[in-house]
Write a protein that holds these residues in place. Structure first.
Motif, mmCIF file in Angstrom:
data_model
loop_
_atom_site.group_PDB
_atom_site.id
_atom_site.type_symbol
_atom_site.label_atom_id
_atom_site.label_comp_id
_atom_site.label_asym_id
_atom_site.label_seq_id
_atom_site.Cartn_x
_atom_site.Cartn_y
_atom_site.Cartn_z
ATOM 1 N N HIS A 1 0.831 -1.206 0.000
ATOM 2 C CA HIS A 1 0.000 0.000 0.000
ATOM 3 C C HIS A 1 0.873 1.266 0.000
ATOM 4 O O HIS A 1 0.554 2.246 -0.691
ATOM 5 N N PHE B 1 0.702 4.046 -2.847
ATOM 6 C CA PHE B 1 0.349 5.395 -2.417
ATOM 7 C C PHE B 1 1.454 6.388 -2.770
ATOM 8 O O PHE B 1 1.186 7.494 -3.273
ATOM 9 N N LEU C 1 -7.979 3.320 -1.224
ATOM 10 C CA LEU C 1 -6.578 3.730 -1.412
ATOM 11 C C LEU C 1 -6.456 4.721 -2.558
ATOM 12 O O LEU C 1 -5.687 5.693 -2.475
ATOM 13 N N THR D 1 -6.106 0.660 3.472
ATOM 14 C CA THR D 1 -5.291 1.878 3.350
ATOM 15 C C THR D 1 -4.216 1.936 4.433
ATOM 16 O O THR D 1 -3.698 3.009 4.725
ATOM 17 N N THR E 1 -0.675 1.887 5.768
ATOM 18 C CA THR E 1 0.659 2.106 5.246
ATOM 19 C C THR E 1 1.668 1.887 6.374
ATOM 20 O O THR E 1 1.282 1.628 7.519
#
Length: 306
Positions: free
Chosen positions: A82, A86, A169, A256, A258
């Motif tokens: 992720h 991102f 995301l 989402t 991270t």
């Protein structure tokens, strides 16, 4: 000659001492506020460090147990992926749109300064505030974005921007792009102003079109500035925390999460500071490797910039 040599030696020694006197405060500051926390974080990753440690002062070393626990955790592997998506998506979107706006505003026109000032607002607003506003805008039931898409007949049903694991995301990336565009635009705009106008006139006389001029003149001379923008953008994006927490809280279904949010979750929710330090060290290592490799690859560009 001997007197001259003896006279210059104290002068050189005095100049060296004077230089160190000027540098010493910065060195002490770096050691106190960056060096010491970094060393403590590395040591903590090899300790069983819990809230009880703050009262007892005891944090026994447990070898590589923290590292094994983190690397065996599926959430850590997912957060790595992720974080990659991102970071790459945010950097690419921020840079491309920021460069496009910088090129656009490099052609001066009426009200250009006011327009640039307005575009700086996303950068000036605190990230938490921006995230909360976007959370309201992207709400699946009452959000303005879904209402606008419905009025334009672009969607038949509300888009689950923040509640779908497949879209959340992407929503976070789009919000971060919106926040980061002004920074890229300002820095790249400043770099464009340093390019001599004579080069564009010469390219025009040689019959080069807009794209050929941009590719052969603008980009090569802008590369040192591009390096700075990408390195700083990477450093701020790879460790981002407040945007994710305010926008999605790491959900839905950890889609989402991270490295930044996992560090927060391990350290301040599960109160396992040793494992949180491990993820923090991974973040530091990734940032350091990226910065060193990218700066070495573009070292010649800095020489040309000078």
């Amino acid at each position: 000659m001997a007197r001259t040599a003896r006279a210059t030696r104290p002068t050189r020694a005095g100049n060296t001492l004077l230089r160190w006197c000027f540098v010493a405060p910065a060195v002490l500051y770096m050691l106190a506020f960056f060096g010491y926390p970094l060393v403590r974080n590395v040591i903590m990753s090899f300790q069983h460090y819990t809230p009880r440690t703050y009262f007892t002062g005891q944090a026994p070393f447990n070898g590589l147990d923290n590292w094994r626990a983190v690397f065996d955790n599926p959430l850590f592997t997912d957060s790595l992926w992720h974080t990659l998506l991102f970071t790459v998506g945010s950097l690419l979107g921020q840079f491309v749109l920021g460069l496009a706006l910088a090129v656009f505003f490099s052609r001066r026109f009426r009200l250009s300064r006011i327009a640039r000032a307005v575009l700086l607002l996303p950068w000036l607003v605190p990230m938490v505030v921006s995230s909360v506003v976007w959370r309201k805008l992207l709400d699946q039931d009452t959000g303005v974005i879904n209402a606008l898409l419905a009025d334009l007949h672009l969607t038949d049903s509300p888009v689950l921007w923040l509640s779908s694991p497949n879209v959340a995301l992407l929503s976070a990336v789009l919000v971060n792009i919106w926040i980061g565009i002004p920074f890229n635009m300002v820095i790249l705009y400043g770099g464009l102003q340093e390019i001599p106008r004579d080069l564009y006139e010469a390219a025009s006389l040689d019959g080069a079109g807009a794209w050929r001029t941009f590719r052969s003149v603008t980009l090569p001379l802008l590369r040192p500035v591009v390096t700075v923008v990408l390195v700083l953008g990477f450093m701020s994006t790879v460790k981002i925390l407040d945007l994710i927490l305010a926008l999605t809280g790491g959900g839905p279904a950890d889609s989402t999460q991270t490295l930044g949010t996992v560090t927060y979750q391990l350290s301040f929710l599960q109160l396992d500071f040793g494992q949180g330090a491990v993820v923090g060290n991974v973040l530091i290592l990734i940032s350091t490797v990226f910065a060193v490799l990218y700066l070495r690859a573009n070292r010649s560009d800095f020489g040309q910039g000078k």
